[in-house]
Write a protein that holds these residues in place. Sequence first.
Motif, PDB file in Angstrom:
ATOM      1  N   THR A 136      46.011  52.816  34.802  1.00  0.00           N
ATOM      2  CA  THR A 136      45.717  51.476  34.978  1.00  0.00           C
ATOM      3  C   THR A 136      44.570  51.087  35.382  1.00  0.00           C
ATOM      4  OG1 THR A 136      48.237  51.144  35.485  1.00  0.00           O
ATOM      5  CG2 THR A 136      46.752  49.354  36.083  1.00  0.00           C
ATOM      6  N   GLY A 137      43.746  50.049  34.633  1.00  0.00           N
ATOM      7  CA  GLY A 137      42.238  49.953  35.154  1.00  0.00           C
ATOM      8  C   GLY A 137      41.308  51.015  34.476  1.00  0.00           C
ATOM      9  N   GLU A 192      39.035  49.903  47.601  1.00  0.00           N
ATOM     10  CA  GLU A 192      38.002  49.180  46.923  1.00  0.00           C
ATOM     11  C   GLU A 192      37.963  49.400  45.531  1.00  0.00           C
ATOM     12  OE1 GLU A 192      34.506  49.360  49.343  1.00  0.00           O
ATOM     13  OE2 GLU A 192      35.317  48.126  50.788  1.00  0.00           O
ATOM     14  N   ALA A 193      37.845  50.786  45.280  1.00  0.00           N
ATOM     15  CA  ALA A 193      37.831  51.299  43.982  1.00  0.00           C
ATOM     16  C   ALA A 193      38.901  50.667  43.151  1.00  0.00           C
ATOM     17  CB  ALA A 193      37.800  52.745  43.957  1.00  0.00           C
ATOM     18  N   VAL A 194      40.030  50.625  43.622  1.00  0.00           N
ATOM     19  CA  VAL A 194      41.416  50.073  42.942  1.00  0.00           C
ATOM     20  C   VAL A 194      41.370  48.744  42.798  1.00  0.00           C
ATOM     21  CG1 VAL A 194      43.629  49.673  42.927  1.00  0.00           C
ATOM     22  CG2 VAL A 194      43.064  52.068  43.667  1.00  0.00           C
ATOM     23  N   GLY A 195      40.626  47.919  43.691  1.00  0.00           N
ATOM     24  CA  GLY A 195      40.558  46.381  43.682  1.00  0.00           C
ATOM     25  C   GLY A 195      39.561  46.157  42.689  1.00  0.00           C
ATOM     26  N   ARG A 196      38.485  46.970  42.458  1.00  0.00           N
ATOM     27  CA  ARG A 196      37.344  46.707  41.523  1.00  0.00           C
ATOM     28  C   ARG A 196      37.875  46.839  40.007  1.00  0.00           C
ATOM     29  NH1 ARG A 196      33.934  49.549  44.985  1.00  0.00           N
ATOM     30  NH2 ARG A 196      34.115  51.324  43.550  1.00  0.00           N
ATOM     31  N   SER A 197      38.728  47.958  39.850  1.00  0.00           N
ATOM     32  CA  SER A 197      39.559  48.142  38.652  1.00  0.00           C
ATOM     33  C   SER A 197      40.146  47.007  38.056  1.00  0.00           C
ATOM     34  CB  SER A 197      39.983  49.554  38.430  1.00  0.00           C
ATOM     35  OG  SER A 197      39.082  50.473  38.570  1.00  0.00           O
ATOM     36  N   PHE A 198      41.217  46.326  39.160  1.00  0.00           N
ATOM     37  CA  PHE A 198      41.853  45.206  38.982  1.00  0.00           C
ATOM     38  C   PHE A 198      40.986  44.000  38.674  1.00  0.00           C
ATOM     39  CE2 PHE A 198      45.228  42.021  40.779  1.00  0.00           C
ATOM     40  CZ  PHE A 198      45.901  42.139  39.478  1.00  0.00           C
ATOM     41  N   LEU A 199      40.103  43.976  39.035  1.00  0.00           N
ATOM     42  CA  LEU A 199      39.325  42.748  39.014  1.00  0.00           C
ATOM     43  C   LEU A 199      38.474  42.770  37.745  1.00  0.00           C
ATOM     44  CD1 LEU A 199      37.324  42.484  42.396  1.00  0.00           C
ATOM     45  CD2 LEU A 199      38.960  40.843  41.410  1.00  0.00           C
ATOM     46  N   ALA A 258      35.569  40.301  44.903  1.00  0.00           N
ATOM     47  CA  ALA A 258      34.873  40.165  43.556  1.00  0.00           C
ATOM     48  C   ALA A 258      33.359  39.231  43.845  1.00  0.00           C
ATOM     49  CB  ALA A 258      35.561  38.901  42.814  1.00  0.00           C
ATOM     50  N   ASN A 259      33.424  38.648  45.042  1.00  0.00           N
ATOM     51  CA  ASN A 259      32.258  38.008  45.400  1.00  0.00           C
ATOM     52  C   ASN A 259      30.835  39.014  45.665  1.00  0.00           C
ATOM     53  OD1 ASN A 259      30.370  35.946  46.677  1.00  0.00           O
ATOM     54  ND2 ASN A 259      30.926  36.983  48.541  1.00  0.00           N
ATOM     55  N   ILE A 260      31.503  40.007  46.606  1.00  0.00           N
ATOM     56  CA  ILE A 260      30.563  41.190  46.786  1.00  0.00           C
ATOM     57  C   ILE A 260      30.001  41.667  45.650  1.00  0.00           C
ATOM     58  CG2 ILE A 260      30.643  43.448  48.050  1.00  0.00           C
ATOM     59  CD1 ILE A 260      32.646  42.500  49.954  1.00  0.00           C
ATOM     60  N   ASN A 261      30.963  42.007  44.580  1.00  0.00           N
ATOM     61  CA  ASN A 261      30.579  42.765  43.312  1.00  0.00           C
ATOM     62  C   ASN A 261      29.975  41.762  42.297  1.00  0.00           C
ATOM     63  OD1 ASN A 261      31.690  45.773  43.249  1.00  0.00           O
ATOM     64  ND2 ASN A 261      32.836  44.617  44.654  1.00  0.00           N
ATOM     65  N   SER A 262      29.758  40.569  42.643  1.00  0.00           N
ATOM     66  CA  SER A 262      29.047  39.351  41.658  1.00  0.00           C
ATOM     67  C   SER A 262      29.742  39.305  40.463  1.00  0.00           C
ATOM     68  CB  SER A 262      27.744  40.011  41.371  1.00  0.00           C
ATOM     69  OG  SER A 262      26.749  40.079  42.594  1.00  0.00           O
ATOM     70  N   MET A 263      31.113  39.239  40.711  1.00  0.00           N
ATOM     71  CA  MET A 263      31.972  38.743  39.671  1.00  0.00           C
ATOM     72  C   MET A 263      32.488  37.397  39.951  1.00  0.00           C
ATOM     73  SD  MET A 263      34.156  42.217  39.314  1.00  0.00           S
ATOM     74  CE  MET A 263      35.052  42.134  37.762  1.00  0.00           C
ATOM     75  N   THR A 264      31.508  36.537  39.423  1.00  0.00           N
ATOM     76  CA  THR A 264      31.830  34.792  39.810  1.00  0.00           C
ATOM     77  C   THR A 264      32.984  34.357  39.349  1.00  0.00           C
ATOM     78  OG1 THR A 264      29.114  34.905  39.812  1.00  0.00           O
ATOM     79  CG2 THR A 264      30.453  32.826  39.769  1.00  0.00           C
ATOM     80  N   ASP A 265      33.227  34.375  37.996  1.00  0.00           N
ATOM     81  CA  ASP A 265      34.340  33.776  37.651  1.00  0.00           C
ATOM     82  C   ASP A 265      35.768  34.131  38.163  1.00  0.00           C
ATOM     83  OD1 ASP A 265      32.582  32.430  35.774  1.00  0.00           O
ATOM     84  OD2 ASP A 265      33.061  33.741  34.077  1.00  0.00           O
ATOM     85  N   VAL A 266      35.965  35.528  38.362  1.00  0.00           N
ATOM     86  CA  VAL A 266      37.060  35.794  39.008  1.00  0.00           C
ATOM     87  C   VAL A 266      37.236  35.543  40.361  1.00  0.00           C
ATOM     88  CG1 VAL A 266      38.382  37.944  39.533  1.00  0.00           C
ATOM     89  CG2 VAL A 266      37.495  37.934  37.594  1.00  0.00           C
ATOM     90  N   SER A 267      36.054  35.582  41.031  1.00  0.00           N
ATOM     91  CA  SER A 267      35.987  35.209  42.584  1.00  0.00           C
ATOM     92  C   SER A 267      36.318  33.604  42.628  1.00  0.00           C
ATOM     93  CB  SER A 267      34.653  35.421  43.229  1.00  0.00           C
ATOM     94  OG  SER A 267      34.731  34.937  44.525  1.00  0.00           O
ATOM     95  N   MET A 268      35.944  33.007  41.892  1.00  0.00           N
ATOM     96  CA  MET A 268      36.163  31.437  41.850  1.00  0.00           C
ATOM     97  C   MET A 268      37.530  31.093  41.501  1.00  0.00           C
ATOM     98  SD  MET A 268      33.191  29.746  42.458  1.00  0.00           S
ATOM     99  CE  MET A 268      33.159  28.238  41.711  1.00  0.00           C
ATOM    100  N   LEU A 269      38.029  31.732  40.548  1.00  0.00           N
ATOM    101  CA  LEU A 269      39.365  31.659  40.269  1.00  0.00           C
ATOM    102  C   LEU A 269      40.446  31.909  41.402  1.00  0.00           C
ATOM    103  CD1 LEU A 269      39.703  33.179  36.710  1.00  0.00           C
ATOM    104  CD2 LEU A 269      40.160  30.568  37.396  1.00  0.00           C
ATOM    105  N   ALA A 270      40.422  32.647  42.122  1.00  0.00           N
ATOM    106  CA  ALA A 270      40.988  33.225  43.109  1.00  0.00           C
ATOM    107  C   ALA A 270      40.895  32.646  44.252  1.00  0.00           C
ATOM    108  CB  ALA A 270      40.761  34.574  43.659  1.00  0.00           C
ATOM    109  N   LEU A 271      39.691  32.198  44.813  1.00  0.00           N
ATOM    110  CA  LEU A 271      39.149  31.179  46.126  1.00  0.00           C
ATOM    111  C   LEU A 271      39.662  29.745  45.829  1.00  0.00           C
ATOM    112  CD1 LEU A 271      35.834  33.078  47.099  1.00  0.00           C
ATOM    113  CD2 LEU A 271      38.257  33.564  47.978  1.00  0.00           C
ATOM    114  N   ASN A 272      39.356  29.399  44.634  1.00  0.00           N
ATOM    115  CA  ASN A 272      39.623  28.049  44.419  1.00  0.00           C
ATOM    116  C   ASN A 272      41.190  27.795  44.434  1.00  0.00           C
ATOM    117  OD1 ASN A 272      37.245  26.335  44.119  1.00  0.00           O
ATOM    118  ND2 ASN A 272      36.836  27.415  42.298  1.00  0.00           N
ATOM    119  N   TYR A 273      41.772  28.761  43.939  1.00  0.00           N
ATOM    120  CA  TYR A 273      43.399  28.476  43.908  1.00  0.00           C
ATOM    121  C   TYR A 273      43.871  28.628  45.299  1.00  0.00           C
ATOM    122  CZ  TYR A 273      48.349  29.874  43.430  1.00  0.00           C
ATOM    123  OH  TYR A 273      49.740  29.646  43.412  1.00  0.00           O
TER     124      TYR A 273
END
Length: 528
Positions: free
Chosen positions: A406-407, A137-144, A183-198
């Motif tokens: 990286t990140g 999850e830490a690596v994921g958050r850094s990538f986000l 991204a949703n869990i971490n309230s990163m709305t824009d990134v979450s919306m981009l990924a999920l909408n795709y």
Amino acid sequence: MFIVKVNMLFAILLLCQALICYSSWQPQIEQEMEIAEVLKGLSERMEKAVNSINKYEAAINKVYSAECGDISECPEETIVDNIIGNPIYNFQLLKRITVFYKVMEKNIDKINYQGALDEIERIKEKYNGLPQKYEREAVGRSFLKIMDTYKLDINDVLQGILGEKQTSATLGDSDLLYLGKLANINSMTDVSMLALNYLVDKNSTISEKEKNEAEGLIRIQNVRKKFQEKEKRAYEAERMENGYILGNVPPRSNNPADALSEDDDINYKALCRGETLLGEDVIAELFCYFSHKGNPYLMLQPLKVEEVHPPPHQMLWLHDVLTERETEELMHDSVPHMTASMIGQKKTVSDMRVGESAFIPDSVSPIVDRINEKINLITGLNGCRRLDPEGKKEEFEYLQIASYGTGGHFYLHHDPMYVYKSPDFIAQSVEDPQNRYNTGDRMSTLMFYLNDVEAGGYTAFPRLGVAVRPERGSAVIWHNINPAGFSDMHMLHAACPVILGRKMVANKWFREVANIFHRKCGLYMHDY
């Protein structure tokens, strides 16, 4: 006197993102390579066994398909008359059992599943187990954070394009779903919306159940986007349309959340992306020059100075102050000392700073001692106790080497231990409470870039509207406290996330007391 300790500004402390630290990847890679070697051997043995099984099965099917068509439907009389009664089949039967079957049985026995599992367990113990969920999850958050800060295009990311660099890595739909949920869990709305909408809009490979989950999260994000972030998003849109606001210093407050403004974060991300925030009229007044500072050491090879920001909040970029050999030796000597970077006076690990660092004491490394001498010569300041026999220990700080993989990043912060400092306050030593003496705070910062960074990793100053890219052998210098003794709140800065590669820097902080006669005070209270 109102003083806020820096560690109070650093939000809730989270788990160390150890895997983002550059050197921490090495044992993980070695572990995976060793496990892959074990699995490769297991796979080869399994393939050999399967080939033996297929060969044995093909030999049987050849007989029965010729006589019966289907072995499962072969009548008994056919077996008796056509197979048992045929000497060729009799010979082949015994050959299959004594040769093919024996080879197959031997190959199956050689698979040794338990032996492979035991070897994998040994490798796991050697490297203190496998990475855990919190590390993933830490690596994921850094990538986000990289995706959010640099506003990376989702199609580019899927194709392995990072910071305009084409890599051979690609991101799968399952990876994107995980990142969208994280991204949703971490309230990163824009990134979450981009990924999920795709994933919902495109012909993705996720299951129908996962697609329904993504659609549900999108609805949640839409609500959050509409209500929780309405003002912030409108504010950011206004800034991008009408221009960024520089020099916005929040008023003093006991609330750490009020120490940063919306402009600080907006400007920081824009600078990380390489946008120009400084006005053209200011840029036109900046200049480059050679300087020997009246020092014989610099006469034959003067400093190459580039003004990044003018007074009263001056920043200078010194080019080619370290040789390639010096940077290599510094990086090499610092590796054994590296630990997860900490922040604040309590030296705690935080999501605010993701990387590794080490303070290298005097007289431990010959290259560090030589660099300390060079630092005093090129700055005219006093930064090393070894070079000042009358100096006291805590009037100086050791050279710090920091590494960001990286990140890796260090979010908005001030270098001094205290902010909102006024002239009537002087920091004191802390090691011996019974014998305290004045040391002063971190008056000035000199930061060397030890390597070039493939993508990302700028040093951004959001209130000044400038950023410096990592350039091997160069250094940036600025003052955190003005000559009158006040904190310069405009020197808020951050290390932008590294997109590709690694970033290594060397920091030297100069304390006030050791530099009383090296950097003069102003004539008036508010002189800079």
